[in-house]
Design an enzyme around this catalytic site. Structure first.
Site, PDB file in Angstrom:
ATOM      1  N   GLY A   7       0.813  -1.222   0.000  1.00  0.00           N
ATOM      2  CA  GLY A   7       0.000   0.000   0.000  1.00  0.00           C
ATOM      3  C   GLY A   7       0.837   1.258   0.000  1.00  0.00           C
ATOM      4  O   GLY A   7       0.562   2.203   0.739  1.00  0.00           O
ATOM      5  N   ALA A   8       1.871   1.271  -0.857  1.00  0.00           N
ATOM      6  CA  ALA A   8       2.884   2.330  -0.736  1.00  0.00           C
ATOM      7  C   ALA A   8       2.876   3.345  -1.874  1.00  0.00           C
ATOM      8  O   ALA A   8       3.830   4.098  -2.030  1.00  0.00           O
ATOM      9  CB  ALA A   8       4.267   1.707  -0.586  1.00  0.00           C
ATOM     10  N   ARG A  10       1.022   5.885  -1.959  1.00  0.00           N
ATOM     11  CA  ARG A  10       0.818   7.219  -1.354  1.00  0.00           C
ATOM     12  C   ARG A  10       0.819   7.112   0.173  1.00  0.00           C
ATOM     13  O   ARG A  10       1.000   6.029   0.727  1.00  0.00           O
ATOM     14  CB  ARG A  10      -0.499   7.812  -1.853  1.00  0.00           C
ATOM     15  CG  ARG A  10      -1.721   6.975  -1.481  1.00  0.00           C
ATOM     16  CD  ARG A  10      -2.950   7.502  -2.202  1.00  0.00           C
ATOM     17  NE  ARG A  10      -4.100   6.643  -2.048  1.00  0.00           N
ATOM     18  CZ  ARG A  10      -5.033   6.789  -1.112  1.00  0.00           C
ATOM     19  NH1 ARG A  10      -4.916   7.741  -0.207  1.00  0.00           N
ATOM     20  NH2 ARG A  10      -6.057   5.975  -1.061  1.00  0.00           N
ATOM     21  N   TYR A 151     -12.030  -1.170  12.352  1.00  0.00           N
ATOM     22  CA  TYR A 151     -10.627  -0.743  12.237  1.00  0.00           C
ATOM     23  C   TYR A 151      -9.849  -1.076  13.518  1.00  0.00           C
ATOM     24  O   TYR A 151      -8.743  -1.622  13.466  1.00  0.00           O
ATOM     25  CB  TYR A 151     -10.615   0.759  11.960  1.00  0.00           C
ATOM     26  CG  TYR A 151      -9.263   1.359  11.686  1.00  0.00           C
ATOM     27  CD1 TYR A 151      -8.664   1.230  10.432  1.00  0.00           C
ATOM     28  CD2 TYR A 151      -8.579   2.088  12.656  1.00  0.00           C
ATOM     29  CE1 TYR A 151      -7.428   1.799  10.169  1.00  0.00           C
ATOM     30  CE2 TYR A 151      -7.347   2.656  12.408  1.00  0.00           C
ATOM     31  CZ  TYR A 151      -6.775   2.514  11.158  1.00  0.00           C
ATOM     32  OH  TYR A 151      -5.546   3.077  10.898  1.00  0.00           O
ATOM     33  N   ALA A 153     -10.550  -3.341  15.701  1.00  0.00           N
ATOM     34  CA  ALA A 153     -10.410  -4.802  15.793  1.00  0.00           C
ATOM     35  C   ALA A 153      -9.232  -5.270  14.941  1.00  0.00           C
ATOM     36  O   ALA A 153      -8.401  -6.078  15.388  1.00  0.00           O
ATOM     37  CB  ALA A 153     -11.697  -5.483  15.333  1.00  0.00           C
ATOM     38  N   LYS A 155      -6.640  -3.554  13.929  1.00  0.00           N
ATOM     39  CA  LYS A 155      -5.341  -3.043  14.396  1.00  0.00           C
ATOM     40  C   LYS A 155      -4.923  -3.671  15.726  1.00  0.00           C
ATOM     41  O   LYS A 155      -3.728  -3.818  16.010  1.00  0.00           O
ATOM     42  CB  LYS A 155      -5.388  -1.510  14.495  1.00  0.00           C
ATOM     43  CG  LYS A 155      -5.590  -0.823  13.134  1.00  0.00           C
ATOM     44  CD  LYS A 155      -4.464  -1.133  12.166  1.00  0.00           C
ATOM     45  CE  LYS A 155      -4.569  -0.374  10.870  1.00  0.00           C
ATOM     46  NZ  LYS A 155      -3.465  -0.682   9.948  1.00  0.00           N
TER      47      LYS A 155
HETATM   48  P1  NAP Z   1      -3.760   5.812   2.659  1.00  0.00           P
HETATM   49  O1  NAP Z   1      -3.202   7.155   2.311  1.00  0.00           O
HETATM   50  O2  NAP Z   1      -5.197   5.523   2.385  1.00  0.00           O
HETATM   51  O3  NAP Z   1      -2.844   4.705   1.981  1.00  0.00           O
HETATM   52  C1  NAP Z   1      -3.143   3.348   2.068  1.00  0.00           C
HETATM   53  C2  NAP Z   1      -2.651   2.665   0.822  1.00  0.00           C
HETATM   54  O4  NAP Z   1      -3.017   1.278   0.878  1.00  0.00           O
HETATM   55  C3  NAP Z   1      -3.293   3.234  -0.452  1.00  0.00           C
HETATM   56  O5  NAP Z   1      -2.299   3.440  -1.433  1.00  0.00           O
HETATM   57  C4  NAP Z   1      -4.259   2.146  -0.833  1.00  0.00           C
HETATM   58  O6  NAP Z   1      -4.535   2.040  -2.222  1.00  0.00           O
HETATM   59  C5  NAP Z   1      -3.532   0.911  -0.378  1.00  0.00           C
HETATM   60  N1  NAP Z   1      -4.435  -0.222  -0.287  1.00  0.00           N
HETATM   61  C6  NAP Z   1      -5.716  -0.246   0.145  1.00  0.00           C
HETATM   62  N2  NAP Z   1      -6.228  -1.469   0.052  1.00  0.00           N
HETATM   63  C7  NAP Z   1      -5.244  -2.266  -0.449  1.00  0.00           C
HETATM   64  C8  NAP Z   1      -5.172  -3.638  -0.771  1.00  0.00           C
HETATM   65  N3  NAP Z   1      -6.213  -4.449  -0.581  1.00  0.00           N
HETATM   66  N4  NAP Z   1      -4.032  -4.118  -1.285  1.00  0.00           N
HETATM   67  C9  NAP Z   1      -2.962  -3.308  -1.488  1.00  0.00           C
HETATM   68  N5  NAP Z   1      -2.979  -1.995  -1.186  1.00  0.00           N
HETATM   69  C10 NAP Z   1      -4.106  -1.473  -0.679  1.00  0.00           C
HETATM   70  O7  NAP Z   1      -3.542   5.517   4.210  1.00  0.00           O
HETATM   71  P2  NAP Z   1      -2.420   6.025   5.242  1.00  0.00           P
HETATM   72  O8  NAP Z   1      -3.025   7.055   6.097  1.00  0.00           O
HETATM   73  O9  NAP Z   1      -1.143   6.307   4.557  1.00  0.00           O
HETATM   74  O10 NAP Z   1      -2.283   4.726   6.158  1.00  0.00           O
HETATM   75  C11 NAP Z   1      -1.285   3.741   5.948  1.00  0.00           C
HETATM   76  C12 NAP Z   1      -1.333   2.751   7.106  1.00  0.00           C
HETATM   77  O11 NAP Z   1      -1.157   3.450   8.328  1.00  0.00           O
HETATM   78  C13 NAP Z   1      -2.677   2.022   7.225  1.00  0.00           C
HETATM   79  O12 NAP Z   1      -2.466   0.701   7.637  1.00  0.00           O
HETATM   80  C14 NAP Z   1      -3.381   2.803   8.314  1.00  0.00           C
HETATM   81  O13 NAP Z   1      -4.353   2.033   8.964  1.00  0.00           O
HETATM   82  C15 NAP Z   1      -2.217   3.147   9.207  1.00  0.00           C
HETATM   83  N6  NAP Z   1      -2.451   4.263  10.104  1.00  0.00           N
HETATM   84  C16 NAP Z   1      -2.706   5.510   9.599  1.00  0.00           C
HETATM   85  C17 NAP Z   1      -2.901   6.570  10.487  1.00  0.00           C
HETATM   86  C18 NAP Z   1      -3.149   7.954   9.997  1.00  0.00           C
HETATM   87  O14 NAP Z   1      -3.354   8.846  10.834  1.00  0.00           O
HETATM   88  N7  NAP Z   1      -3.141   8.205   8.697  1.00  0.00           N
HETATM   89  C19 NAP Z   1      -2.861   6.344  11.854  1.00  0.00           C
HETATM   90  C20 NAP Z   1      -2.604   5.069  12.322  1.00  0.00           C
HETATM   91  C21 NAP Z   1      -2.389   4.045  11.429  1.00  0.00           C
HETATM   92  P3  NAP Z   1      -5.725   2.892  -2.893  1.00  0.00           P
HETATM   93  O15 NAP Z   1      -5.128   4.215  -3.151  1.00  0.00           O
HETATM   94  O16 NAP Z   1      -6.062   2.149  -4.124  1.00  0.00           O
HETATM   95  O17 NAP Z   1      -6.866   2.895  -1.901  1.00  0.00           O
END
Ligand code: NAP
Length: 243
Positions: A7-8, A10, A151, A153, A155
């Site tokens: 999921g990298a 973005r 979510y 659950a 995490k």
């Molecule tokens: P994000 O910007 O939505 O990025 C997530 C990435 O994962 C997107 O590129 C997305 O692709 C991809 N993805 C989604 N479903 C997928 C799948 N089935 N297979 C492969 N890739 C997939 O989210 P983020 O905020 O950077 O979060 C990244 C991680 O950090 C997540 O695990 C999130 O739960 C965790 N996290 C985030 C925060 C926060 O404050 N942002 C806090 C705690 C934890 P698409 O673009 O196609 O959807």
């Protein structure tokens, strides 16, 4: 040395990919499909540090796609040294109104994916007798968060899975840790309501959101030789949310 980040294209995953490239790793960037990479400069940014960077499409919720992903990355890069399970989604809603689809989809993408990827990459690392796995959990999995039953659950499960994998793979020289970011400014958190954002900020000791780069810094440390005797740990990156 090669790092695979899911999921990298973005967000936090991209920041992790770029930071690990800066650290000298060749980078395998996974995301769902070609469309997910539209407008993303992650490959170019990684390559600017003189390392190799390639895209790999796979839905990490699908076990067979994960098996194929690990195989493809290992063949192209001659092994996988670091796996970062970052891919994640939110489908928020209060428990009383949350549909089965909302619940199950988040569990599949956030939780089952970590099992899928650790199983196949863990086997590979186990055979190589080295490697480092870093799972992306969340403070929601430690403290809970209203509107995020699914979510939280997923995490929370990642924390138990990280400790279990650390115990299973430790004797093979493989470390498994998790990070639990707090409120990090990304497209995912942009979706939260102003009310949710204000409530979060008031609970953060540092009174500001974190950046993807600050999360990537902790991953960089856990992926480095300096963290070679750290395993089964959950590193909270939340600006003092819990204090
Ligand atoms: P994000 O910007 O939505 O990025 C997530 C990435 O994962 C997107 O590129 C997305 O692709 C991809 N993805 C989604 N479903 C997928 C799948 N089935 N297979 C492969 N890739 C997939 O989210 P983020 O905020 O950077 O979060 C990244 C991680 O950090 C997540 O695990 C999130 O739960 C965790 N996290 C985030 C925060 C926060 O404050 N942002 C806090 C705690 C934890 P698409 O673009 O196609 O959807």
């Amino acid at each position: 040395m090669t790092a695979l980040i899911t999921g990298a294209a973005r967000g936090i995953g991209k920041a992790i990919a770029v930071r690990l490239a800066k650290d000298g790793f060749d980078i395998a960037v996974n995301d769902l499909n070609e469309a997910a990479f539209e407008g993303s400069d992650v490959i170019e940014l990684c390559e600017s540090f003189g390392v190799r960077a390639e895209r790999f499409y796979a839905n990490v919720a699908d076990s067979r796609e994960c098996e194929a992903l690990v195989k493809a990355v290992a063949e192209i890069f001659d092994g996988i040294d670091v796996l970062v399970n970052n891919a994640g989604i939110t489908r928020d809603g209060l428990m009383a109104r949350m549909s089965d689809e909302q619940y199950d989809s988040v569990i599949a993408v956030n939780q089952k994916s970590v099992f899928n990827m650790m199983k196949y990459a863990g086997n590979l690392m186990s055979r190589a007798k080295k490697g480092s796995i870093i799972n992306v959990s969340s403070v929601a999995g430690i403290y809970g968060n209203p509107g995020q039953m699914n979510y939280a659950a997923s995490k929370a499960a990642i924390i138990g899975m990280t400790k279990t994998a650390a115990k299973e793979l430790g004797r093979r020289g493989v470390t498994v840790n998790a990070i639990a970011p707090g409120f990090i400014a990304t497209p995912m958190t942009d979706k939260l309501s102003e009310e949710q954002k204000a409530a979060m900020l008031s609970q953060i000791a540092m009174r500001r959101y974190g950046t993807p780069e600050e999360v990537a810094g902790a991953v960089s440390f856990l992926a480095s030789a300096d963290a070679s005797y750290i395993t089964g740990q959950i590193v909270e990156i939340s600006g003092g949310l819990s204090m």
